[in-house]
Design an enzyme around this catalytic site. Structure first.
Site, PDB file in Angstrom:
ATOM      1  N   ILE A  62       4.140  10.063  21.299  1.00  0.00           N
ATOM      2  CA  ILE A  62       3.531  11.224  21.158  1.00  0.00           C
ATOM      3  C   ILE A  62       3.261  11.469  23.283  1.00  0.00           C
ATOM      4  CG2 ILE A  62       1.359  12.381  20.560  1.00  0.00           C
ATOM      5  CD1 ILE A  62       0.261  10.441  18.385  1.00  0.00           C
ATOM      6  N   PRO A  63       4.612  12.361  23.293  1.00  0.00           N
ATOM      7  CA  PRO A  63       4.367  12.592  25.219  1.00  0.00           C
ATOM      8  C   PRO A  63       3.647  13.694  25.134  1.00  0.00           C
ATOM      9  CG  PRO A  63       6.639  12.965  23.403  1.00  0.00           C
ATOM     10  CD  PRO A  63       6.006  12.206  22.584  1.00  0.00           C
ATOM     11  N   HIS A  64       3.321  14.440  25.900  1.00  0.00           N
ATOM     12  CA  HIS A  64       1.781  15.495  26.022  1.00  0.00           C
ATOM     13  C   HIS A  64       1.996  15.403  28.430  1.00  0.00           C
ATOM     14  CE1 HIS A  64      -0.204  11.634  26.293  1.00  0.00           C
ATOM     15  NE2 HIS A  64      -1.198  12.414  26.839  1.00  0.00           N
ATOM     16  N   GLY A  65       1.772  16.365  28.292  1.00  0.00           N
ATOM     17  CA  GLY A  65       1.365  17.290  29.833  1.00  0.00           C
ATOM     18  C   GLY A  65       0.807  15.770  30.543  1.00  0.00           C
TER      19      GLY A  65
END
Length: 146
Positions: A62-65
């Site tokens: 779950i990539p996110h900034g």
């Protein structure tokens, strides 16, 4: 104009990526193309991955900034990429990538529901068998993830 957090346009079936970085860029690009984030957000997703992995187990990342990427978010949204071939995520196989951009704390509820739904590998494997974006939407709505 308010955007839905997850729509068919945010879902990529049979995605292909040669690397974790490529998969993150693809997840971020979907968010950019659909108006959720500015292009700079994608770089912040890559920066987050360098700080700490977004691999969650059960074939899921779950990539996110980063925290300072919030200024690059126009509206909360998620992208869903389903890979036929696993992507090497620092030694782990990943076949489901869910990119997240959250305005304020709006995304936390969605993230929580996704985490619960994907906490069982059998659910992730069931999701990976789905053949259309519409079915993916139904899967998440039936699991109360949207």
């Amino acid at each position: 104009m308010s955007l839905s957090i997850l729509t068919e346009k945010n879902i990529t079936m049979r995605a292909k990526a040669a690397s974790r970085e490529e998969a993150i860029r693809e997840a971020g690009d979907v968010l950019v193309q659909n108006g959720y984030v500015e292009p700079a957000y994608v770089e912040k997703m890559l920066e987050r991955e360098r700080v700490t992995t977004t691999y969650m187990g059960n074939l899921l990342a779950i990539p996110h900034g980063t925290e300072d990427a919030k200024a690059n978010i126009k509206a909360s949204g998620i992208s869903v990429l389903l890979f036929e071939q696993p992507v090497d995520w620092d030694g782990h196989d990943v076949r489901l990538v869910i990119g997240i951009a959250g305005k304020g704390n709006e995304h936390l509820d969605v993230l929580s529901k996704i985490a619960i739904l994907c906490s069982k590998e059998e659910n992730v494997r069931k999701l990976l068998q789905i053949q259309s974006a519409d079915e993916v939407l139904r899967f998440f709505s039936e699991g109360n993830a949207t």
